[in-house]
Design an enzyme around this catalytic site. Sequence first.
Site, PDB file in Angstrom:
ATOM      1  N   HIS A  23      -0.870  31.634   8.937  1.00  0.00           N
ATOM      2  CA  HIS A  23      -1.156  33.043   8.989  1.00  0.00           C
ATOM      3  C   HIS A  23      -0.529  33.257  10.601  1.00  0.00           C
ATOM      4  CE1 HIS A  23      -4.073  33.981   5.742  1.00  0.00           C
ATOM      5  NE2 HIS A  23      -2.991  34.187   5.413  1.00  0.00           N
ATOM      6  N   HIS A  80      -0.291  35.866  -6.929  1.00  0.00           N
ATOM      7  CA  HIS A  80      -0.604  36.277  -5.657  1.00  0.00           C
ATOM      8  C   HIS A  80       0.644  36.322  -5.038  1.00  0.00           C
ATOM      9  CE1 HIS A  80      -2.451  36.702  -1.767  1.00  0.00           C
ATOM     10  NE2 HIS A  80      -2.351  35.521  -1.463  1.00  0.00           N
ATOM     11  N   GLU A  82       1.180  36.888  -1.482  1.00  0.00           N
ATOM     12  CA  GLU A  82       1.527  36.756   0.224  1.00  0.00           C
ATOM     13  C   GLU A  82       2.980  35.832   0.185  1.00  0.00           C
ATOM     14  OE1 GLU A  82      -2.111  35.123   1.700  1.00  0.00           O
ATOM     15  OE2 GLU A  82      -1.320  35.756   3.956  1.00  0.00           O
ATOM     16  N   ASP A  84       3.703  33.091   1.487  1.00  0.00           N
ATOM     17  CA  ASP A  84       3.812  31.620   1.072  1.00  0.00           C
ATOM     18  C   ASP A  84       3.955  31.382  -0.408  1.00  0.00           C
ATOM     19  OD1 ASP A  84       0.894  32.937   1.129  1.00  0.00           O
ATOM     20  OD2 ASP A  84       0.362  30.735   0.898  1.00  0.00           O
ATOM     21  N   HIS A 146      -7.739  35.961  -2.317  1.00  0.00           N
ATOM     22  CA  HIS A 146      -8.277  36.785  -1.078  1.00  0.00           C
ATOM     23  C   HIS A 146      -7.532  38.145  -1.008  1.00  0.00           C
ATOM     24  CE1 HIS A 146      -5.398  35.536   2.112  1.00  0.00           C
ATOM     25  NE2 HIS A 146      -4.815  34.787   0.997  1.00  0.00           N
ATOM     26  N   ASP A 168      -4.627  30.741  -4.485  1.00  0.00           N
ATOM     27  CA  ASP A 168      -5.208  30.422  -3.304  1.00  0.00           C
ATOM     28  C   ASP A 168      -6.756  29.541  -3.670  1.00  0.00           C
ATOM     29  OD1 ASP A 168      -3.362  30.848  -1.489  1.00  0.00           O
ATOM     30  OD2 ASP A 168      -3.999  32.920  -1.119  1.00  0.00           O
ATOM     31  N   TYR A 196     -10.742  25.723   4.448  1.00  0.00           N
ATOM     32  CA  TYR A 196     -10.048  26.716   3.772  1.00  0.00           C
ATOM     33  C   TYR A 196     -11.071  27.882   3.453  1.00  0.00           C
ATOM     34  CZ  TYR A 196      -6.361  28.865   0.764  1.00  0.00           C
ATOM     35  OH  TYR A 196      -5.318  29.600   0.190  1.00  0.00           O
ATOM     36  N   HIS A 229      -2.065  25.757  -3.133  1.00  0.00           N
ATOM     37  CA  HIS A 229      -2.080  24.758  -1.860  1.00  0.00           C
ATOM     38  C   HIS A 229      -3.052  23.297  -2.090  1.00  0.00           C
ATOM     39  CE1 HIS A 229      -0.387  27.853   0.307  1.00  0.00           C
ATOM     40  NE2 HIS A 229      -1.641  28.727   0.273  1.00  0.00           N
TER      41      HIS A 229
HETATM   42 FE1  FEO Z   1      -2.887  34.153   0.124  1.00  0.00          FE
HETATM   43 FE2  FEO Z   1      -1.642  31.127  -0.039  1.00  0.00          FE
HETATM   44  O1  FEO Z   1      -1.638  32.713   0.318  1.00  0.00           O
END
Ligand code: FEO
Length: 400
Positions: A23, A80, A82, A84, A146, A168, A196, A229
């Site tokens: 981030h 999701h 985002e 990444d 999230h 996530d 995390y 992750h």
């Molecule tokens: Fe919310 Fe791993 O991206």
Amino acid sequence: MSKVVSEHVKWVGKIDWELKSFHGNELSTDKGSSYNAYLVRGSKKTVLIDTVWGPYDREFVARLQQEIDLKDIDYVIMNHNETDHSGALPELMRLIPDTPIYCTAKGQTIIRGHYHEEWNFVNVKTGDTLDLGDIKLTFIEAPMLHWPDTMFTYMDAGEGEHILFSNDGFGQHYATESLFDDCVDKSEVYHEAMKYWVNILNPYAAQATKKIKDILAMNLPLDIIAPSHGIIWRSNPTEIVNKYLEWANAYSEKQVTIFYDTMWESTRKIGEAIAKGICEEKPEYTVKLFNAGKEDKNDIATEVFKAKAVLVGSPTINLGYAYSIAGMMELIKGLRFKNKKAAAFGSCGWGGGAVKQLTEKLKTAGFEVANDGFEKMWVPDESVLKEAEEYGRNFAKDLD
Ligand code: FEO
């Protein structure tokens, strides 16, 4: 290189050993991370679940091509979006532009907002399913875990292959070539999983509790949790689920966390004297001190999360408090910790004021402020340090 997760599932993600922040610079990732993507092959259809971060897009697609002819991927599921996880979508979709992308309606909006492409989107909701032949996938929306688009995908491939792809959720920024929880140092993994949780998911603790309870009520068999992750939980997947329920419920340990900044050591000395008083009053408690100007902000936030009580120290500078303390206060305000006692302390020269301002800031950040704080002028002498110890003893008195 792909890795075998189970009979029908291969890991096709990217391990990022070099990642040191996430981030932007909002979150430190000392142990690196991974972007886990999964290829699920049923008897009739094949799906790819999630992709990887943009800088690794070509590498990801090239390795995926070693695993499968891209034309044989029937669907892409984006749990999701985002960047990444969605960052490699443009490179992938350039080669298979008509392949349907399964995601929530919010997911579609977010993909469009990022990549400005009109791909073949299929919106799904909780309970919708996808049939791969001998495998059934069920989608479970998990908004604000999230991001608003987040969903989980539950896979039923029979005996031993009930897998929750949780994106996530249940993840950690932890690079490992070993993939599974039973092949790594568990204490390291739990440390990273908590960090995390604290720094990404804790603001959404209420949503997490509700979602976990909803899923548990579905009574689904669960063999593996495969996040996006870090490691894959297979030895006892309910362990991390129960940890999440604990962490989401105003978690604390018998710990007091003190963080401060200091210009000429006076605030540090006061903090250490307060710590001495706390230790005398509550010897069963762990008391930790951190100089916020020197220590990692996210690690301090994690120690604040663990604590039943928090003390924040700063000298007065330019009529306010220290730069590092301002950053910490903004960070922990956003993380929305609950049921934590707090107070402020510090030293000053002529005017003072940092402690009063910090006391107000702690209130607005949701802490249960115990008193007006402890502020002294100039360098603390023995009598001031004794007063600070006494202040620490009193502060600790009503900790259970
Ligand atoms: Fe919310 Fe791993 O991206």
